[in-house]
Structures are given as C-alpha cells and as structure tokens.
Design an enzyme around this catalytic site. Structure first.
Site, PDB file in Angstrom:
ATOM      1  N   SER A 179      34.188  21.745  48.977  1.00  0.00           N
ATOM      2  CA  SER A 179      33.623  22.982  48.425  1.00  0.00           C
ATOM      3  C   SER A 179      32.464  22.672  47.497  1.00  0.00           C
ATOM      4  CB  SER A 179      34.734  23.683  47.640  1.00  0.00           C
ATOM      5  OG  SER A 179      34.205  24.680  46.812  1.00  0.00           O
ATOM      6  N   ASP A 235      50.272  24.267  61.283  1.00  0.00           N
ATOM      7  CA  ASP A 235      50.177  25.206  60.168  1.00  0.00           C
ATOM      8  C   ASP A 235      51.591  25.534  59.709  1.00  0.00           C
ATOM      9  OD1 ASP A 235      49.530  27.530  58.482  1.00  0.00           O
ATOM     10  OD2 ASP A 235      47.597  27.520  59.513  1.00  0.00           O
ATOM     11  N   TYR A 261      42.387  23.562  41.319  1.00  0.00           N
ATOM     12  CA  TYR A 261      41.928  23.658  42.717  1.00  0.00           C
ATOM     13  C   TYR A 261      40.667  22.814  42.919  1.00  0.00           C
ATOM     14  CZ  TYR A 261      38.978  25.470  46.411  1.00  0.00           C
ATOM     15  OH  TYR A 261      38.114  25.555  47.478  1.00  0.00           O
ATOM     16  N   LYS A 287      39.713  19.132  45.173  1.00  0.00           N
ATOM     17  CA  LYS A 287      38.605  18.869  46.104  1.00  0.00           C
ATOM     18  C   LYS A 287      37.848  17.604  45.685  1.00  0.00           C
ATOM     19  CE  LYS A 287      39.326  22.333  48.823  1.00  0.00           C
ATOM     20  NZ  LYS A 287      40.022  22.065  50.090  1.00  0.00           N
ATOM     21  N   LEU A 347      34.940  37.980  46.868  1.00  0.00           N
ATOM     22  CA  LEU A 347      34.118  39.189  46.825  1.00  0.00           C
ATOM     23  C   LEU A 347      34.161  40.011  48.118  1.00  0.00           C
ATOM     24  CD1 LEU A 347      32.023  40.927  45.332  1.00  0.00           C
ATOM     25  CD2 LEU A 347      30.247  39.482  46.350  1.00  0.00           C
TER      26      LEU A 347
HETATM   27  C1  UD1 Z   1      35.530  30.724  44.290  1.00  0.00           C
HETATM   28  C2  UD1 Z   1      35.799  29.426  43.614  1.00  0.00           C
HETATM   29  C3  UD1 Z   1      35.389  28.283  44.489  1.00  0.00           C
HETATM   30  C4  UD1 Z   1      36.092  28.360  45.799  1.00  0.00           C
HETATM   31  C5  UD1 Z   1      35.840  29.692  46.445  1.00  0.00           C
HETATM   32  C6  UD1 Z   1      36.731  29.798  47.650  1.00  0.00           C
HETATM   33  C7  UD1 Z   1      35.544  29.925  41.216  1.00  0.00           C
HETATM   34  C8  UD1 Z   1      34.782  29.606  39.974  1.00  0.00           C
HETATM   35  N1  UD1 Z   1      35.113  29.340  42.339  1.00  0.00           N
HETATM   36  O1  UD1 Z   1      34.129  30.813  44.428  1.00  0.00           O
HETATM   37  O2  UD1 Z   1      35.746  27.072  43.869  1.00  0.00           O
HETATM   38  O3  UD1 Z   1      35.677  27.317  46.626  1.00  0.00           O
HETATM   39  O4  UD1 Z   1      36.154  30.749  45.549  1.00  0.00           O
HETATM   40  O5  UD1 Z   1      36.545  30.970  48.308  1.00  0.00           O
HETATM   41  O6  UD1 Z   1      36.474  30.671  41.170  1.00  0.00           O
HETATM   42  N2  UD1 Z   1      32.991  38.852  42.282  1.00  0.00           N
HETATM   43  C9  UD1 Z   1      32.918  40.098  41.683  1.00  0.00           C
HETATM   44  N3  UD1 Z   1      33.985  40.936  41.805  1.00  0.00           N
HETATM   45  C10 UD1 Z   1      35.126  40.594  42.506  1.00  0.00           C
HETATM   46  C11 UD1 Z   1      35.179  39.319  43.114  1.00  0.00           C
HETATM   47  C12 UD1 Z   1      34.094  38.479  42.968  1.00  0.00           C
HETATM   48  O7  UD1 Z   1      31.925  40.444  41.054  1.00  0.00           O
HETATM   49  O8  UD1 Z   1      36.063  41.404  42.558  1.00  0.00           O
HETATM   50  C13 UD1 Z   1      31.835  37.952  42.175  1.00  0.00           C
HETATM   51  C14 UD1 Z   1      32.110  36.671  41.417  1.00  0.00           C
HETATM   52  O9  UD1 Z   1      31.897  36.809  40.058  1.00  0.00           O
HETATM   53  C15 UD1 Z   1      31.112  35.732  42.084  1.00  0.00           C
HETATM   54  C16 UD1 Z   1      30.986  36.256  43.508  1.00  0.00           C
HETATM   55  O10 UD1 Z   1      31.474  37.584  43.475  1.00  0.00           O
HETATM   56  O11 UD1 Z   1      29.867  35.860  41.477  1.00  0.00           O
HETATM   57  C17 UD1 Z   1      31.796  35.447  44.482  1.00  0.00           C
HETATM   58  O12 UD1 Z   1      33.107  35.327  43.991  1.00  0.00           O
HETATM   59  P1  UD1 Z   1      34.279  34.674  44.838  1.00  0.00           P
HETATM   60  O13 UD1 Z   1      34.325  35.263  46.179  1.00  0.00           O
HETATM   61  O14 UD1 Z   1      35.502  34.731  43.990  1.00  0.00           O
HETATM   62  O15 UD1 Z   1      33.797  33.167  45.027  1.00  0.00           O
HETATM   63  P2  UD1 Z   1      33.339  32.066  43.966  1.00  0.00           P
HETATM   64  O16 UD1 Z   1      33.691  32.450  42.593  1.00  0.00           O
HETATM   65  O17 UD1 Z   1      31.915  31.747  44.214  1.00  0.00           O
END
Ligand code: UD1
Length: 343
Positions: free
Chosen positions: A125, A32, A150, A154, A201
């Site tokens: 992913s 790493d 990104y 992949k 999230l």
């Molecule tokens: C994102 C990436 C994906 C990647 C993954 C890695 C995109 C489009 N996709 O996935 O390619 O492999 O991260 O971890 O960016 N959300 C909120 N509020 C927040 C944060 C997130 O509402 O503050 C929602 C998002 O809109 C989404 C869900 O939570 O619906 C998950 O979001 P996130 O954790 O960023 O993952 P992905 O977008 O699915």
C-alpha cells in the site's frame, strides 16, 4: 495454462484479479477463509468468465493446512497474496489481530514454498510512504513510520519479502503499492462488499446515494489543498487487477532488476474528496447528501503516485479514470441492492 494461487480471491481486489488472470490465460486457484467476503462471489465470478475457479476454504494462519495445500499442488507457479486484515481503525483497536493474521499467513505461505520455485506478488500500500515530502511519490521515497498497526504490517511484510528473496533463490517477489482502489467490474457482478459501515470513501458515497447511509461527512475542509479536502490517487480495481497479471508476467520472464522489486499502482493523478464527490454526482446523476466536517485523525493530506516505473518496467498503465470508477461503483451498488450477496 499456468496455475496461479490467489489468496483472498473472493475479496474485492482478489475477485477482480481472478477474472483478469483467467482472461489472460491463467488458471486461478483461490484460498480464502471467507472472514470478510462471501462464497457467493464464486458464483459471480463464474457468471463473468463462465468458469468456476477451484476454491479452498481455510485460514492461512493454519500452518499445516498451508503446507498440505502446497504439497498437494506442485504445479502452481505463482502466488498472489491478498488475504489480510485491512481496516486501519480496527488495527489500532486490535493490533494483535493484525500482527497475527497478516504475518502468520505471509510466513506460512513463504515457508511452504521454501523448496519450490515460486513467483510471488504481494498486496502492499502507498500507506508505507506516510505523508510524502515530494509529490508525486516514487518508489525510492523513504518509508515513513507507520501510522497504524495495519500500515506497519505492510512495511514489515515488505522487509520480510525483500530479505526472503535475498536469502533464497527460489523466490521471485514483487510488492505492489496500491493507491486508493475504487470502482467495480463493468458487468456489475463483482465489486466491493463492505461488511458493516464502510470506512473507505467510495463505498460510503454509493451507500449514501442509495439511502443506506444518511449523509457523507467529508473529513476536513481546511487542509492545504486546492479546495481544502484531502487528495488521493484513486485507481480502478480492474486496472489494479491487471497490474497483478503484469507482475506475474514480469516474474515469469525473470525481472531484470532482481528477485525483489516494488511498484506503485495508481493513475498518477490526485483528486480531492470534493472532486471525487463531483465525479460521482456527474456520472450517476444523483445528488449526494454530504457535509464538510472535522478532520479524521491520522489522515494523510495529499498523496498521488509517480507511476513511471510501473509503465517502464512492469509494462502496466492505468486505463480507466475517476468517472469510470464512480460509474461502475454506482452500478454495483444498485446491483447489490437488488441481489444482496451478504446476509
Ligand atoms: C486508507 C488507509 C490506507 C489503506 C486504505 C485501504 C488511512 C490513513 N489510510 O486510505 O492505509 O491502504 O485505506 O483502502 O486510513 N473520506 C471522507 N469521508 C469518509 C471516508 C473517507 O472524507 O466517510 C476521505 C478521507 O479523509 C480521505 C479519502 O476520503 O481523504 C479516502 O479515504 P479512505 O477511502 O478511507 O482511504 P485512505 O484514508 O486514503
């Protein structure tokens, strides 16, 4: 005790995989560059498994360092390659950083193993599916034009791996397409360590609940889903780590499907953002400060995986649900508040 190289082994998924490999009887060896993790994760791993894995700090973009490492460690039988840049938003701003890091490290590693039999597991992913036409999405669904540099790394990496496995018979390769990793180890000693403002999230939820962030914005409440928020297939990081052990075991037996294969790694169940928040509130007993705000550019509306192939061919199935993810992520957030692992 087969030795398995884990690149990015102090990272979120890498550290959990190191633990699961060791507990399954393997000797993990970590490379790493610590660009997005902390050396203190090694202490944490040691607390869990009572064993300090061998650790090498260098950048996999350094071709000579990779060649020397491989030449000096001829008894490594498998490699799990996590080390990569992974922030979608940053990749749009700095595409060259993403193409440089993610491709040079992969190619250096593959090149270094050109004359050695190696079982190779790659972190891919569900981003490769974009917004799938059919849900749940299976491995045979078409790969869509990438939404970000990104995502493009992949997709192209998967092509590089497939072509490499076809061309040379010393490589046996599996790409694991992760859905949305979340949660932390049940010991609360390792977990996700976002540097700066979390983009994902679940760390945003736990950081809001503990008071590091004022409020969570739900990105969009008017999508065509049950409650208007986006839907994802959240997968517990410990289940995800175990999928890597299963992939190594499959390659050790010899994958009947051939020298290259790909598997979805999810639970097969989709949860909306609002459902994820509810699961957090239920398991933590905390009320989350959140509001429904505007959509985020480029978000996929809904995606969850068909996990039949992983169950049948990989012999792996997720065991933990969204509540365990939220509970363990919350325990970890409270742990790092008391024991900050990053300065
Ligand atoms: C994102 C990436 C994906 C990647 C993954 C890695 C995109 C489009 N996709 O996935 O390619 O492999 O991260 O971890 O960016 N959300 C909120 N509020 C927040 C944060 C997130 O509402 O503050 C929602 C998002 O809109 C989404 C869900 O939570 O619906 C998950 O979001 P996130 O954790 O960023 O993952 P992905 O977008 O699915």
């Amino acid at each position: 005790m087969h030795k398995i190289l884990v690149t990015g082994g102090t990272g979120f998924i890498g550290s959990h995989t190191v633990v699961e490999l060791y507990q399954a009887g393997y000797t993990p060896i970590i490379i790493d560059n610590l660009s997005n993790s902390s050396i203190r994760i090694l202490d944490q791993i040691e607390k869990i498994i009572d064993y300090r894995p061998e650790f090498h700090q260098f950048d996999l973009c350094d071709e000579v360092a990779v060649k020397n490492f491989v030449a000096n460690n001829p008894d490594i039988s498998g490699a799990i390659h996590f080390a990569a840049s992974k922030a979608v938003g940053e990749s749009v701003l700095k595409p060259l950083k993403y193409y440089h890091n993610n491709f040079f490290s992969l190619i250096n590693l593959l090149n270094a193993y050109q004359d050695t039999p190696i079982n190779f597991v790659f972190s891919s992913s569900c981003t490769v599916y974009g917004q799938p036409d059919q849900l749940p999405v299976s491995e045979s669904a078409p790969v869509k034009t990438a939404e970000s540099p990104y995502g493009n790394t992949k997709q192209i990496a998967e092509e590089i791996l497939q072509e490499t496995a076809q061309a040379y018979d010393n490589y046996q390769i599996v790409s694991l397409r992760y859905f949305n990793p979340a949660g932390a180890h049940s010991s609360a000693l390792i977990g996700e360590l976002p540097i700066g403002v979390p983009q994902n999230l679940v760390p945003f939820i736990t950081q809001t609940a503990i008071g590091k962030r004022e409020k969570l914005t739900v990105f969009g409440g008017d999508y065509d889903t049950t409650d208007g928020s986006c839907v994802r297939d959240y997968i517990h990081v410990v289940d995800l780590a175990k999928a890597h052990v299963a992939a190594i075991q499959l390659l050790e037996k010899g994958n009947p499907a051939g020298r290259y294969d790909v598997f979805n790694i999810g639970t097969g169940i989709g949860y909306s953002v609002l459902e994820a928040i509810k699961a957090f509130e239920k398991t933590s007993g905390q009320q989350l400060n959140y509001e429904v705000g505007p959509r985020r550019d480029g978000d996929i509306v809904k995606v969850w995986g068909d996990v039949t192939k992983s169950a049948e061919k990989l012999g792996w199935k997720a065991e933990l649900g969204i509540e365990e993810m939220m509970k363990s992520a919350w325990a970890w957030e409270k742990y790092i508040q008391q024991n900050p692992l990053v300065d």
